[in-house]
Design an enzyme around this catalytic site. Sequence first.
Site, short mmCIF file in Angstrom:
data_model
loop_
_atom_site.label_atom_id
_atom_site.label_comp_id
_atom_site.label_asym_id
_atom_site.label_seq_id
_atom_site.Cartn_x
_atom_site.Cartn_y
_atom_site.Cartn_z
N HIS A 114 39.67 40.47 44.63
CA HIS A 114 39.85 39.07 45.04
C HIS A 114 39.62 38.88 46.54
CE1 HIS A 114 41.54 38.51 41.09
NE2 HIS A 114 42.54 39.33 41.34
N HIS A 117 41.12 35.79 36.60
CA HIS A 117 40.75 36.99 35.84
C HIS A 117 40.06 36.58 34.54
CE1 HIS A 117 44.49 37.77 38.13
NE2 HIS A 117 43.77 38.76 38.58
#
Lengths: 331, 200
Positions: free
Chosen positions: A57, A219
């Site tokens: 991320h 996700h």
Amino acid sequence: MKKIMNDAVNYVDETLEGLEAAHPDVFRIDGETRRLLRKPTASVDRVGVVSGGGFGHLPIFAGYVGDGLLDACAVGDVFASPDMNPMLEAIKSADAGKGVLCVVGNYGGDKMNFAMACEFADMEDITTQQIIVNDDVASAGVDEIEKRRGVAGLVYVVKVAGAAAQAGKSLDEVYACADRARQNTRTMGVALGSCIVPQAGKVTFEIADDEIEIGMGIHGEPGVWRGKNKPADELAAELLHKLTDELDLLKGDRVSVLVNGLGATPAEELYILFRAVNRILSDKGIEIVQPLVGNYATSMEMAGASISLMKLDDELEQLLAAPAKNPFWGK
Amino acid sequence: MALTTDTLRIGINKITDQVDPMGAHLNELDGRLGDGDLGVTMVNGFKNIAAVSDDLPDDFGMACMDCAKAMTKVSGSSFGTLMGISLMAVAKQTKGQTEIEWDRLPDLLQAALDAMIARGGASIGDKTMLDSLTAVIAATTGKTSAQDALAAAAEAADGALIEFFDQPCKIGRARIFGDKTKGMDDPGMVAIKSMIDCFT
């Protein structure tokens, strides 16, 4: 799968090594498992701020280690929580005797492991507090707000907490500032294309060429609806609507806007989105202060963007504007 | 004889000796319902614990803390994290003590159970290891020797597997399979039973 990498097994570690090599004045790899990223010089005589979470991320989480941001960060595998050991190492390395605030995204593994790490820290006489960030409005209704996931809004909470600690505030005060940032922040995103977890080797989800998914998690968690793509102005209006509504934004209010790229979306398109957001908020008489446009909380090579708003008060505005030493923060 | 860090070492050895075949069986069970990493977590977790076994302190609570840390050094199944949470709950109850009477076992297991419910989000009746533990706590209450406690625990863990065999899993990844999990053992419950069996 087509990625710039060596062995998928070393994906995370080699990224960390690259970060450390490129910015040795900001990042230092440490810890028994080498999954602790910290500042080269520990803070003295002030509250520590740490975070931790799955990798993939960047810049969130580990990328935001630096003066005025995080003191240390525990690093997991791609999209998988670190275990509690690097979290405990992060807490211990950040502790300068004034306690440590843990900024945690609202995910099962991260929460469970941080809770354990904090209990261990407590047994070693380190005081900790945790902020569980839950800014993603698409992930649950207002009535189940505690179930919402933490996404790009983590950036605001990290920045505010880091600045408050740097300003010499007590743990309770740092917690209060960070918690106000959390409560004043909402995010909603849209995915245009999938991502590939290196060790999985295939796309996380399928999505047709002309389709988008509003509200998808970072996700690939299912979103609100999936359908044909829309013009940017319509997308902006749809994403913004829920945020302004929940934050109760009125004429004269000030907000920071974060138009965040998920990884594969060009800066050009983020600015097209920001343009639309700016128009909508201006029309409502809402003032934008300190806009952030770029990649702040990504999902590997996922295409898409999210919009976050943080409603500001004088103190939050100051903390957001405070200097930070970090290659991703950029000022 | 009371429960001491030496008893803990014997237990670690017994489980570690049998953890490889146990792990293979659990991986297979878990692969039908989850991501098939339960056995890997058990094998790696107990090998980590075995590695620190010799250095465990006499303070039973601190020894449990070290075991908790070692167990959680495995990524993968949340089972490892929950084992860590359990060990830590026991550590808190026994910190500063070197000898634990066996009749305290149900209370210590209850502390572990409460911590897992608080942290893990599952409830009694969801068909998880929490249900095995509940049965074990009831069965070991009032038992004053290791032998009696272990025999009662083994029987209770068996009973829980039989009781829940025809019920659906209500939490975690297995929940997605719903009624298909009727007629299947929950891998976590089997893990509890397998660990107890190492002692009998």
